[in-house]
Design a protein around this motif. Structure first.
Motif, PDB file in Angstrom:
ATOM      1  N   PRO A   1       0.819  -1.214   0.000  1.00 34.87           N
ATOM      2  CA  PRO A   1       0.000   0.000   0.000  1.00 34.87           C
ATOM      3  C   PRO A   1       0.855   1.267   0.000  1.00 34.87           C
ATOM      4  O   PRO A   1       1.886   1.342   0.665  1.00 34.87           O
ATOM      5  N   ARG A   2       0.401   2.249  -0.765  1.00 33.53           N
ATOM      6  CA  ARG A   2       1.086   3.532  -0.865  1.00 33.53           C
ATOM      7  C   ARG A   2       0.096   4.621  -0.456  1.00 33.53           C
ATOM      8  O   ARG A   2      -1.054   4.615  -0.881  1.00 33.53           O
ATOM      9  N   ALA A   3       0.541   5.542   0.369  1.00 37.46           N
ATOM     10  CA  ALA A   3      -0.331   6.606   0.865  1.00 37.46           C
ATOM     11  C   ALA A   3      -0.326   7.794  -0.087  1.00 37.46           C
ATOM     12  O   ALA A   3       0.724   8.185  -0.604  1.00 37.46           O
ATOM     13  N   HIS A   4      -1.491   8.369  -0.314  1.00 38.37           N
ATOM     14  CA  HIS A   4      -1.634   9.532  -1.187  1.00 38.37           C
ATOM     15  C   HIS A   4      -2.572  10.537  -0.538  1.00 38.37           C
ATOM     16  O   HIS A   4      -3.366  10.198   0.335  1.00 38.37           O
ATOM     17  N   GLU A   5      -2.478  11.745  -1.021  1.00 38.04           N
ATOM     18  CA  GLU A   5      -3.364  12.806  -0.560  1.00 38.04           C
ATOM     19  C   GLU A   5      -3.586  13.782  -1.696  1.00 38.04           C
ATOM     20  O   GLU A   5      -2.653  14.090  -2.456  1.00 38.04           O
ATOM     21  N   ALA A   6      -4.812  14.250  -1.842  1.00 40.19           N
ATOM     22  CA  ALA A   6      -5.127  15.233  -2.881  1.00 40.19           C
ATOM     23  C   ALA A   6      -6.365  15.997  -2.459  1.00 40.19           C
ATOM     24  O   ALA A   6      -7.087  15.597  -1.537  1.00 40.19           O
ATOM     25  N   VAL A   7      -6.606  17.112  -3.133  1.00 42.04           N
ATOM     26  CA  VAL A   7      -7.829  17.870  -2.915  1.00 42.04           C
ATOM     27  C   VAL A   7      -8.885  17.340  -3.871  1.00 42.04           C
ATOM     28  O   VAL A   7      -8.696  17.330  -5.086  1.00 42.04           O
ATOM     29  N   VAL A   8      -9.983  16.857  -3.313  1.00 40.22           N
ATOM     30  CA  VAL A   8     -11.068  16.270  -4.095  1.00 40.22           C
ATOM     31  C   VAL A   8     -12.361  16.980  -3.726  1.00 40.22           C
ATOM     32  O   VAL A   8     -12.740  17.006  -2.548  1.00 40.22           O
TER      33      VAL A   8
ATOM     34  N   GLY B   1     -12.750  20.000  -3.465  1.00 41.39           N
ATOM     35  CA  GLY B   1     -12.379  21.057  -2.542  1.00 41.39           C
ATOM     36  C   GLY B   1     -11.976  20.580  -1.167  1.00 41.39           C
ATOM     37  O   GLY B   1     -11.731  21.400  -0.279  1.00 41.39           O
ATOM     38  N   LEU B   2     -11.874  19.255  -0.970  1.00 44.51           N
ATOM     39  CA  LEU B   2     -11.596  18.692   0.353  1.00 44.51           C
ATOM     40  C   LEU B   2     -10.304  17.892   0.331  1.00 44.51           C
ATOM     41  O   LEU B   2     -10.063  17.094  -0.588  1.00 44.51           O
ATOM     42  N   ARG B   3      -9.478  18.078   1.359  1.00 44.21           N
ATOM     43  CA  ARG B   3      -8.265  17.268   1.489  1.00 44.21           C
ATOM     44  C   ARG B   3      -8.674  15.833   1.771  1.00 44.21           C
ATOM     45  O   ARG B   3      -9.346  15.524   2.746  1.00 44.21           O
ATOM     46  N   THR B   4      -8.267  14.942   0.870  1.00 39.12           N
ATOM     47  CA  THR B   4      -8.673  13.534   0.929  1.00 39.12           C
ATOM     48  C   THR B   4      -7.446  12.643   0.963  1.00 39.12           C
ATOM     49  O   THR B   4      -6.545  12.782   0.128  1.00 39.12           O
ATOM     50  N   SER B   5      -7.404  11.725   1.907  1.00 30.19           N
ATOM     51  CA  SER B   5      -6.298  10.770   2.028  1.00 30.19           C
ATOM     52  C   SER B   5      -6.770   9.394   1.578  1.00 30.19           C
ATOM     53  O   SER B   5      -7.922   9.015   1.810  1.00 30.19           O
ATOM     54  N   TRP B   6      -5.865   8.664   0.937  1.00 33.48           N
ATOM     55  CA  TRP B   6      -6.226   7.292   0.566  1.00 33.48           C
ATOM     56  C   TRP B   6      -4.987   6.410   0.499  1.00 33.48           C
ATOM     57  O   TRP B   6      -3.862   6.882   0.370  1.00 33.48           O
ATOM     58  N   LEU B   7      -5.235   5.114   0.614  1.00 34.18           N
ATOM     59  CA  LEU B   7      -4.219   4.094   0.379  1.00 34.18           C
ATOM     60  C   LEU B   7      -4.467   3.491  -0.989  1.00 34.18           C
ATOM     61  O   LEU B   7      -5.617   3.350  -1.413  1.00 34.18           O
ATOM     62  N   GLU B   8      -3.376   3.116  -1.650  1.00 34.64           N
ATOM     63  CA  GLU B   8      -3.503   2.509  -2.974  1.00 34.64           C
ATOM     64  C   GLU B   8      -2.526   1.350  -3.087  1.00 34.64           C
ATOM     65  O   GLU B   8      -1.392   1.436  -2.611  1.00 34.64           O
TER      66      GLU B   8
ATOM     67  N   GLY C   1     -11.212   9.563   9.520  1.00 29.14           N
ATOM     68  CA  GLY C   1      -9.794   9.264   9.396  1.00 29.14           C
ATOM     69  C   GLY C   1      -8.958  10.504   9.192  1.00 29.14           C
ATOM     70  O   GLY C   1      -9.101  11.508   9.890  1.00 29.14           O
ATOM     71  N   SER C   2      -8.068  10.442   8.195  1.00 33.50           N
ATOM     72  CA  SER C   2      -7.150  11.544   7.931  1.00 33.50           C
ATOM     73  C   SER C   2      -7.679  12.542   6.908  1.00 33.50           C
ATOM     74  O   SER C   2      -6.983  13.495   6.561  1.00 33.50           O
ATOM     75  N   SER C   3      -8.890  12.335   6.408  1.00 30.76           N
ATOM     76  CA  SER C   3      -9.466  13.273   5.448  1.00 30.76           C
ATOM     77  C   SER C   3     -10.125  14.437   6.171  1.00 30.76           C
ATOM     78  O   SER C   3     -10.466  14.354   7.348  1.00 30.76           O
ATOM     79  N   GLU C   4     -10.310  15.516   5.430  1.00 33.28           N
ATOM     80  CA  GLU C   4     -10.892  16.733   5.991  1.00 33.28           C
ATOM     81  C   GLU C   4     -12.342  16.503   6.397  1.00 33.28           C
ATOM     82  O   GLU C   4     -13.069  15.723   5.776  1.00 33.28           O
ATOM     83  N   ALA C   5     -12.763  17.182   7.460  1.00 30.93           N
ATOM     84  CA  ALA C   5     -14.144  17.091   7.945  1.00 30.93           C
ATOM     85  C   ALA C   5     -14.804  18.456   7.787  1.00 30.93           C
ATOM     86  O   ALA C   5     -14.814  19.265   8.727  1.00 30.93           O
TER      87      ALA C   5
END
Length: 414
Positions: free
Chosen positions: A134-141, A143-150, A194-198
Motif C-alpha cells: 500500500p502507498r499513501a496519497h493525498e489530494a484535494v477532491v 475542494g476537500l483534502r482527501t487521504s487514501w491508500l492505494e 480518518g485523515s481526510s478533511e471534515a
C-alpha cells in the motif's frame, strides 16, 4: 498529490548498536524518509516507537520533512509498533508490507493507526516497492483534502473501497491486501473520517456520491468497481444510482439502507443539530469502543485482540476532533432521516440501479438485519444477494475467505 520523499538520513558515526536489533537500528537511520509522514501529520510532530520482542527500543522523531532516530523509549509516543527484529527489519527494508505484517499478526500497532499505514512509504521509495504494498496519497477532491491508500498494478482494473460509519480505510485492509494482487485498489478515508478533511456539509448520500465521482475523476478510476461496507455500501449504491457511467459494478457488504420501520423518532431527530458535538466531551473510553466493535461480530473471538485495540485507538484519536465528531453525528442523522418511499425515497429509487450488484449480508448482523435481503430482492431482482451464516456486520473480517471468493466470483461475471 503524493508526498515527495525526502532524502535518506545519514547514519551518525558510531550509531550502530550491539544486540539482536543492531541491523534494524542502522536500517531505521539509513532508510527513513519522513516527508510522507509530514503530509499525513499536517504540521504536527510525532514520535514512532519500534519495540522488538527481545526488548530493544528505538524512537523515530518526525517533524515535517525532518526525522531523527535514537535509541530508547519516548514518553507518550504517537505510535508504537511491536514485532520481532527480523520482521521490523523486513518492513523497514521494504521486503514486507507493514499492512501485510499487521494482518497476519507479525506486528502489533498501538496509537495513531493512520500513521502506521504510511510506514511503507516512510522508509522505501514508492516506485521501488512491490505493487501490492500500500502507498499513501493525498489530494484535494471536491475542494476537500482527501487521504487514501492505494495498492496494485496501476494498469489493472480499478476497485474503490468505501468504509462504514465511524471507521476509516483501515477497516477495508483485508480486501485491499487480497484484491491488490490483480486489481488497482484504492481505499480512501471518506470526508469527515480518518485523515481526510471534515468540512461543514450535509453528509447525505448524494453529497458523498458527488465526492466519489470527483475522487474517481481525480484518480482516473472511472469505471471502477465500488465495494462498500455499511455506510460505505449506501454511498456506493448512491454513486451507482447517480453516476452509473462511472461505476462498473457494486459490491455491498451489509449496506445501510433507508429505515422502513421505527420512523416515529424522525421529528425529534430533525431538530437535533449535529453541531452539538462540537461541545467539549470527555475522552471516549477505549474499552467502551472495543465493546462496540466486538458487538458488530457474530463471534468476536474470531478477530485478534490486537486488531480491536488498534481500531479503538484510532476511533478515540479521530473523535478528539470536534469537526470529525460533527461529521459522525451528521452521517448517523442522515442515515436515520433518509426517506424510505416517495419520489426521493430509497426503496422506490433502488429499482433504477443500472450497474450489476452483489449484496452480502450477515445472518447475525445487529445493525443491518439480513431481513433486508428480502426487500432488496423484491426491488432489484437482477442483483445477486447472499446471506452468510454465523456472520455479523463486517463479513470481510469475520469470513474473509468466503467474502473474497464471493467478490471474485462476482467480478468474473462483470
Amino acid at each position: 498529490m503524493s508526498a515527495e520523499p525526502s532524502p535518506p538520513l545519514a547514519v551518525p558515526a558510531g550509531h550502530r548498536l550491539p544486540g539482536a536489533g543492531a541491523d534494524l537500528d542502522v536500517l531505521l537511520a539509513q532508510r527513513l524518509r519522513p516527508g510522507l509522514a509530514g503530509t499525513v501529520l499536517a504540521g504536527r510532530t510525532a514520535t514512532v516507537e519500534f519495540e522488538t520482542g527481545s526488548g530493544d527500543l528505538w524512537t523515530v522523531e518526525l517533524d515535517g520533512a525532518r526525522g531523527r532516530v535514537r535509541r530508547g523509549r519516548t514518553p507518550d509516543p504517537t505510535l508504537t509498533v511491536r514485532g520481532s527484529a527480523d520482521t521490523l527489519a523486513d518492513i523497514v527494508s521494504g521486503r514486507v508490507s507493514g499492512v501485510e505484517a499487521f494482518l497476519d499478526g507479525r506486528v502489533v500497532v498501538r496509537g495513531d493507526l493512520a500513521l502506521s499505514l504510511q510506514m511503507d512509504g516512510m522508509f522505501t521509495e514508492l516506485d521501488s516497492q512491490p505493487a501490492t504494498h500500500p502507498r499513501a496519497h493525498e489530494a484535494v477532491v471536491l475542494g476537500l483534502r482527501t487521504s487514501w491508500l492505494e495498492a496494485g498494478d496501476p494498469t489493472a482494473p480499478p476497485v474503490v473501497l468505501l468504509h462504514g460509519l465511524g471507521a476509516t480505510n483501515a477497516s477495508m485492509l483485508p480486501l485491499l491486501a487480497d484484491l491488490s494482487h490483480d486489481h488497482r485498489v484504492l481505499a480512501p478515508d471518506a470526508p469527515g473520517f480518518g485523515s481526510s478533511e471534515a468540512p461543514p456539509a450535509s453528509y447525505s448520500s448524494a453529497w458523498f456520491a458527488a465526492w466519489v465521482e470527483a475522487f474517481q475523476a481525480r484518480t482516473h478510476t472511472r469505471g471502477a468497481v465500488l465495494i462498500g461496507n455499511s455506510m460505505g455500501g449506501r454511498i456506493a449504491l448512491e454513486a451507482g444510482l447517480a453516476h452509473a457511467s462511472s461505476v462498473r459494478a457494486l459490491v455491498l457488504l451489509s449496506p445501510s439502507p433507508a429505515f422502513r420501520r421505527l420512523r416515529q423518532y424522525v421529528p425529534l431527530v430533525r431538530v437535533l443539530s449535529p453541531q452539538l458535538a462540537r461541545m467539549p466531551l470527555p475522552p471516549l473510553p477505549h474499552r467502551l469502543v472495543i465493546e462496540g466493535i466486538r458487538g458488530m461480530m457474530s463471534v468476536p473471538e474470531r478477530l485478534p485482540e490486537a486488531w480491536y485495540d488498534a481500531a479503538a485507538d484510532e476511533a478515540v484519536r479521530v473523535f478528539r476532533s470536534p469537526a470529525h465528531r460533527v461529521a459522525f453525528f451528521s452521517c448517523a442523522r442522515q442515515i436515520y432521516l433518509e426517506e424510505a418511499h416517495g419520489r426521493r425515497g430509497f426503496w422506490d429509487r433502488l429499482p433504477g440501479l443500472l450497474p450489476p450488484a452483489l449484496f452480502v449480508w450477515g445472518d447475525r448482523d445487529r445493525l443491518v438485519p439480513a431481513s433486508f435481503a428480502h426487500h432488496v430482492r423484491n426491488a432489484l431482482p437482477s442483483a445477486t444477494s447472499v446471506v452468510i451464516g454465523d456472520c455479523g456486520h463486517v463479513p470481510h473480517f469475520e469470513h474473509p475467505a468466503r467474502t473474497t471468493r464471493l467478490i471474485r466470483d462476482f467480478l468474473d461475471t462483470v
